[in-house]
Design a protein around this motif. Structure first.
Motif, PDB file in Angstrom:
ATOM      1  N   TYR A  52       0.853  -1.192   0.000  1.00 45.51           N
ATOM      2  CA  TYR A  52       0.000   0.000   0.000  1.00 45.51           C
ATOM      3  C   TYR A  52       0.886   1.239   0.000  1.00 45.51           C
ATOM      4  CZ  TYR A  52      -3.757  -3.200   1.264  1.00 45.51           C
ATOM      5  OH  TYR A  52      -4.669  -4.234   1.279  1.00 45.51           O
ATOM      6  N   TRP A  53       0.498   2.207  -0.807  1.00 40.76           N
ATOM      7  CA  TRP A  53       1.272   3.437  -0.954  1.00 40.76           C
ATOM      8  C   TRP A  53       0.413   4.652  -0.610  1.00 40.76           C
ATOM      9  CZ3 TRP A  53       6.384   3.181  -2.607  1.00 40.76           C
ATOM     10  CH2 TRP A  53       6.795   1.961  -3.133  1.00 40.76           C
ATOM     11  N   GLY A  54       1.081   5.670  -0.102  1.00 41.11           N
ATOM     12  CA  GLY A  54       0.417   6.941   0.054  1.00 41.11           C
ATOM     13  C   GLY A  54       0.422   7.699  -1.264  1.00 41.11           C
ATOM     14  N   GLN A  55      -0.123   8.915  -1.232  1.00 43.45           N
ATOM     15  CA  GLN A  55      -0.233   9.708  -2.452  1.00 43.45           C
ATOM     16  C   GLN A  55       1.052  10.461  -2.768  1.00 43.45           C
ATOM     17  OE1 GLN A  55      -1.184  10.747   0.471  1.00 43.45           O
ATOM     18  NE2 GLN A  55      -0.426  12.865   0.574  1.00 43.45           N
ATOM     19  N   GLY A  56       1.949  10.514  -1.793  1.00 45.19           N
ATOM     20  CA  GLY A  56       3.222  11.183  -1.989  1.00 45.19           C
ATOM     21  C   GLY A  56       3.204  12.640  -1.572  1.00 45.19           C
ATOM     22  N   THR A  57       4.383  13.138  -1.240  1.00 45.23           N
ATOM     23  CA  THR A  57       4.550  14.550  -0.900  1.00 45.23           C
ATOM     24  C   THR A  57       5.799  15.061  -1.623  1.00 45.23           C
ATOM     25  OG1 THR A  57       4.658  16.165   0.923  1.00 45.23           O
ATOM     26  CG2 THR A  57       5.831  14.079   1.255  1.00 45.23           C
ATOM     27  N   GLN A  58       5.680  16.217  -2.251  1.00 37.21           N
ATOM     28  CA  GLN A  58       6.769  16.757  -3.058  1.00 37.21           C
ATOM     29  C   GLN A  58       7.808  17.435  -2.175  1.00 37.21           C
ATOM     30  OE1 GLN A  58       7.278  16.785  -6.626  1.00 37.21           O
ATOM     31  NE2 GLN A  58       9.275  17.556  -5.953  1.00 37.21           N
ATOM     32  N   VAL A  59       9.050  17.079  -2.412  1.00 40.18           N
ATOM     33  CA  VAL A  59      10.183  17.737  -1.759  1.00 40.18           C
ATOM     34  C   VAL A  59      11.055  18.341  -2.856  1.00 40.18           C
ATOM     35  CG1 VAL A  59      12.285  17.391  -0.413  1.00 40.18           C
ATOM     36  CG2 VAL A  59      10.154  16.234   0.254  1.00 40.18           C
ATOM     37  N   THR A  60      11.276  19.644  -2.770  1.00 41.76           N
ATOM     38  CA  THR A  60      12.088  20.339  -3.761  1.00 41.76           C
ATOM     39  C   THR A  60      13.204  21.095  -3.049  1.00 41.76           C
ATOM     40  OG1 THR A  60      10.174  20.617  -5.217  1.00 41.76           O
ATOM     41  CG2 THR A  60      12.101  22.006  -5.651  1.00 41.76           C
ATOM     42  N   ILE A  61      14.417  20.809  -3.466  1.00 42.41           N
ATOM     43  CA  ILE A  61      15.587  21.462  -2.879  1.00 42.41           C
ATOM     44  C   ILE A  61      16.188  22.381  -3.938  1.00 42.41           C
ATOM     45  CG2 ILE A  61      17.728  21.133  -1.622  1.00 42.41           C
ATOM     46  CD1 ILE A  61      15.175  19.762  -0.434  1.00 42.41           C
ATOM     47  N   SER A  62      16.110  23.649  -3.680  1.00 46.90           N
ATOM     48  CA  SER A  62      16.571  24.622  -4.664  1.00 46.90           C
ATOM     49  C   SER A  62      16.842  25.945  -3.989  1.00 46.90           C
ATOM     50  CB  SER A  62      15.512  24.803  -5.758  1.00 46.90           C
ATOM     51  OG  SER A  62      15.901  25.821  -6.678  1.00 46.90           O
ATOM     52  N   SER A  63      17.826  26.654  -4.512  1.00 52.62           N
ATOM     53  CA  SER A  63      18.111  28.005  -4.013  1.00 52.62           C
ATOM     54  C   SER A  63      17.431  29.045  -4.897  1.00 52.62           C
ATOM     55  CB  SER A  63      19.623  28.235  -3.966  1.00 52.62           C
ATOM     56  OG  SER A  63      20.195  27.980  -5.226  1.00 52.62           O
TER      57      SER A  63
END
Length: 116
Positions: free
Chosen positions: A105-116
């Protein structure tokens, strides 16, 4: 039914930190190991970290060892991923997964963005 809901993603600068959460329901959370995966654009989904049902055993991808920490609170039916010293290459959608009675079973996901 099994439900997994991730939260805590966002945009942070390189070197920053984020704490992801995954709230679980519909199964006996304390009886199952949990894992975090991530998927970057154009790449396959990869295992980031795993934790045993009691929290006594953890494992990490080499790329995140020493920077990420997986933990769980069985009283709250929640698994966490503390991410420190984030790098641009950590940018991805992060998913939690539970294997309950041989079904993933999987969740819907959460976006992680690493940027300056």
């Amino acid at each position: 039914q099994v439900q997994l809901v991730e939260s805590g993603g966002g945009l942070v600068e390189p070197g920053g930190s984020l704490r992801l959460s995954c709230a679980a329901s519909g199964f006996t959370f304390s009886s199952y190991a949990m894992t975090w995966y991530r998927q970057a654009p154009g790449k396959e989904r990869e295992l980031v970290a795993g934790i045993s049902s009691t929290g006594s055993t953890t494992n990490y991808a080499d790329s995140v060892k020493g920077r990420f920490t997986i933990s769980r609170d069985n009283a709250k039916n929640t698994v966490y991923l503390q991410m420190n010293r984030l790098k641009p290459e950590d940018t991805a959608v992060y998913y939690c997964k539970a294997r309950v009675r041989y079904v993933d079973y999987w969740g819907q996901g959460t976006q992680v963005t690493i940027s300056s």
